[in-house]
Design a protein around this motif. Sequence first.
Motif, PDB file in Angstrom:
ATOM      1  N   VAL A  97       0.859  -1.191   0.000  1.00  0.00           N
ATOM      2  CA  VAL A  97       0.000   0.000   0.000  1.00  0.00           C
ATOM      3  C   VAL A  97       0.895   1.239   0.000  1.00  0.00           C
ATOM      4  O   VAL A  97       1.786   1.360   0.863  1.00  0.00           O
ATOM      5  CB  VAL A  97      -0.941  -0.002   1.223  1.00  0.00           C
ATOM      6  N   TYR A  98       0.636   2.149  -0.973  1.00  0.00           N
ATOM      7  CA  TYR A  98       1.373   3.413  -1.042  1.00  0.00           C
ATOM      8  C   TYR A  98       0.415   4.538  -0.656  1.00  0.00           C
ATOM      9  O   TYR A  98      -0.665   4.677  -1.258  1.00  0.00           O
ATOM     10  CB  TYR A  98       1.907   3.640  -2.457  1.00  0.00           C
ATOM     11  N   LYS A  99       0.797   5.305   0.340  1.00  0.00           N
ATOM     12  CA  LYS A  99      -0.036   6.404   0.824  1.00  0.00           C
ATOM     13  C   LYS A  99       0.539   7.725   0.307  1.00  0.00           C
ATOM     14  O   LYS A  99       1.725   8.008   0.527  1.00  0.00           O
ATOM     15  CB  LYS A  99      -0.080   6.411   2.368  1.00  0.00           C
ATOM     16  N   TRP A 100      -0.324   8.535  -0.387  1.00  0.00           N
ATOM     17  CA  TRP A 100       0.121   9.773  -0.994  1.00  0.00           C
ATOM     18  C   TRP A 100      -0.746  10.927  -0.527  1.00  0.00           C
ATOM     19  O   TRP A 100      -1.903  10.742  -0.148  1.00  0.00           O
ATOM     20  CB  TRP A 100       0.031   9.692  -2.532  1.00  0.00           C
ATOM     21  N   VAL A 101      -0.158  12.136  -0.634  1.00  0.00           N
ATOM     22  CA  VAL A 101      -0.890  13.385  -0.358  1.00  0.00           C
ATOM     23  C   VAL A 101      -0.660  14.296  -1.576  1.00  0.00           C
ATOM     24  O   VAL A 101       0.473  14.690  -1.870  1.00  0.00           O
ATOM     25  CB  VAL A 101      -0.395  14.068   0.925  1.00  0.00           C
ATOM     26  N   ALA A 102      -1.740  14.609  -2.304  1.00  0.00           N
ATOM     27  CA  ALA A 102      -1.644  15.457  -3.502  1.00  0.00           C
ATOM     28  C   ALA A 102      -1.492  16.927  -3.106  1.00  0.00           C
ATOM     29  O   ALA A 102      -1.863  17.337  -2.000  1.00  0.00           O
ATOM     30  CB  ALA A 102      -2.881  15.269  -4.380  1.00  0.00           C
ATOM     31  N   SER A 103      -0.944  17.683  -4.048  1.00  0.00           N
ATOM     32  CA  SER A 103      -0.773  19.115  -3.766  1.00  0.00           C
ATOM     33  C   SER A 103      -2.113  19.844  -3.727  1.00  0.00           C
ATOM     34  O   SER A 103      -2.250  20.880  -3.099  1.00  0.00           O
ATOM     35  CB  SER A 103       0.162  19.743  -4.808  1.00  0.00           C
ATOM     36  N   SER A 104      -3.131  19.272  -4.423  1.00  0.00           N
ATOM     37  CA  SER A 104      -4.480  19.858  -4.379  1.00  0.00           C
ATOM     38  C   SER A 104      -5.480  18.744  -4.636  1.00  0.00           C
ATOM     39  O   SER A 104      -5.176  17.712  -5.249  1.00  0.00           O
ATOM     40  CB  SER A 104      -4.629  20.965  -5.426  1.00  0.00           C
TER      41      SER A 104
END
Length: 879
Positions: A97-104
């Motif tokens: 599982v890869y957890k990401w946070v987008a810039s918007s």
Amino acid sequence: MTAIKHALQRDIFTPNDERLLSIVNVCKAGKKKKNCFLCATVTTERPVQVKMVKVKKSDKGDFYKRQIAWALRDLAVVDAKDAIKENPEFDLHFEKVYKWVASSTAEKNAFISCIWKLNQRYLRKKIDFVNVSSQLLEESVPSGENQSVTGGDEEVVDVYQELNAREEQDIEIMMEGCECAISNAEAFAERLSRELQVLDGANIQSIMASEKQVNILMKLLDEALKEVDQIELKLSSYEEMLQSVKEQMDQISESNHLIHLSNTNNVKLLSEIEFLVNHMDLAKGHIKALQEGDLASSRGIEACTNAADALLQCMNVALRPGHDMLLAVRQQQQRFSDLREQFARRLASHLNNVFVQQGHDQSSTLAQHSVELALPNHHPFHRDLLRYAKLMEWLKSTDYAKYEGLTKNYMDYLSRLYEREIKDFFEVAKIKMTGTTKESKKFGLHGSSGKLTGSTSSLNKLSVQSSGNRRSQSSSLLDMGNMSASDLDVADRTKFDKIFEQVLSELEPLCLAEQDFISKFFKLQQHQSMPGTMTEAEDLDGGTLSRQHNAGVPPPVSSEKDMIRQMMIKIFRCIEPELNNLIALGDKIDSFNSLYMLVKMSHHVWTAQNVDPASFLSTTLGNVLVTVKRNFDKCISNQIRQMEEVKISKKSKVGILPFVAEFEEFAGLAESIFKNAERRGDLDKAYTKLIRGVFVNVEKVANESQKTPRDVVMMENFHHIFATLSRLKISCLETEKKEAKQKYTDHLQSYVIYSLGQPLEKLNHFFEGVEARVAQGIREEEVSYQLAFNKQELRKVIKEYPGKEVKKGLDNLYKKVDKHLCEEENLLQVVWHSMQDEFIRQYKHFEGLIARCYPGSGVTMEFTIQDILDYCSSIAQSH
């Protein structure tokens, strides 16, 4: 973002024949500083491969580099975290599982929407989209659309698209064929338009030329349709014919199904009937054995046991669903229940009669044991009853109420029988302890009946009277009166020890045999129970064996263990009080018996606990051991108290104190009794208490003595104590032995110095004055110039002590010492030798002073050291 997208397409994806469709700027959750780009790409060549690529800026920041790529078919889940609220976080589930946070949030939504479209277009395996707004998910792309890869992608990508290498090559060839392609774009475009029109016209002419062939094709199609109609008519007729056949086959199939169903039901019914007949049919022989079987013979007991087991199997058969609703089954069960009740009632009645008869038969054998110190053997009784053990097990599992009633009746009969046997047994033991044959007759041993008459109180009186000729009624280990423990013969004590050991040896096998029989006959667990289970059992006299079960329900295993213990307590309830009475009698006869009883009882308790620590025998003997230990401690305390109350005659010399001599007797006997005993620690504690009491009270008597000097009392008694401890070698009293020796030595020296005193008193005073002048600073050789201490004064004093006077003074001293010392300890010669050494020491001291203070004067004593030795020797021999 558009500029970044173009740069990534140019630098990274174009060289790999890939097109970038969507991009999102992300960072890992919890690591805000390290930004990167997730890119959705497709290949330009078929078959199309869809990938997701992670792109990251280089450390120098000049260009981008491809870091990792995943195939879209490996993506399992896209989790947008929240479908309602705006949230830049999302998870992609590949192998991990890869957890990401987008810039918007907008970038995240556009990226997820692109992934969904690619999934619908290119992948057979659909990706799960979790927590994604339905607005982002459009209708899937129909699979039959005739779209090119470029046309399909135009819905996803922007207006601008770069030409691939092949398209560029085709355009270049086309432009090379036209000279004005580059210089005059309009002329080139016009030329291309004219060529396109020529191609369209040629296409239309080709279509018009093929009209004749189209008409021929249409005619052939019409003829084919007519043939199809004829075939359909024939098929319809065939279908009508098959329909009638189908109806007939359906009727046959239904008839066969009914026949098969009937056969199946018949087989099942036969199986159920066979099951009931095989499992619920009791043989006539078994029924007859249960109703009329002989319960007195071995063959009859075996037949009844087999019949009872067969009945139990029939009653416990596991019926199938619905069997209990059959009238025949219920009638058979009722018949079994009646047989069980009838046989259980007959068995219980017969066993009750056996208990009563066996009790009477056993009572008739008491006569032969009444004059012997032996308990009757119950083995024949147990052997006869064990034939019914399997029937008792059957009764326990089928009718627990009657089983419980039999158990209670057995305890009632046996408790009365054992009470008579044990009481008679203990009466014989008491008589053997306290009286002779003549005294036994006084208690009425009546020939055949063999029953002992007389109450316990009269027996206690007998015990006191019989021992009156040997010691007083209050005899004890350290009696301070005229009688002492030595008045009892060693043979009497050995006799008591043998009787007490025989009593315990008779009781142990009796209890163990009865406990083993109870376990086997009543089918109870005889293993060690867990601590605390005793509190669950109720009093057996109340009629219930345990509060954990009701009548008719067998108790659990833990309660069965308690039942054995409780049954033993009920059956042998008289053992503990009888043992306590015997112990009290033995203690009253002679307190030395406490030692024998403590050792014997401790050994038997240890043996019983090794077999079963929780058994009735172990518990009972343990309780009695507490009483014996309490009597032993009480005896020791009484001896210490009697030491404190001792009174010494003022008219006679003290000598060896009675409690000192009796401690020697006690220690000697105790060492022989406690040799290799388990309770050696109790004796060591008693030794410590007694020796402390002896030490304290010897000093007390010495301080109170008027006729005998204190030093003599201390010297003689501590010499006796030291000799006793040295002879017996009691390891726990090594410190006291050293202390006794030290006290003896100190008081011997003190007595010698005190009694000898100053036999040459005037001479001693003279030299004390000489030593005083020397101490004042006068030189030793100048003392003779002192008027009071010149040579003439010295000779005058020496003349007052001729040898005859010295011998006379020593003779008086010997007589005085002889009056002080006792004969039994035989210390006169030791004391006299010490006085001789002390006198010689004084003599040498005087001679030394004369030699140092009166050198060359020729003054000497009128007797020599040899004269002193001769005086002492002759005085000792003359007396």
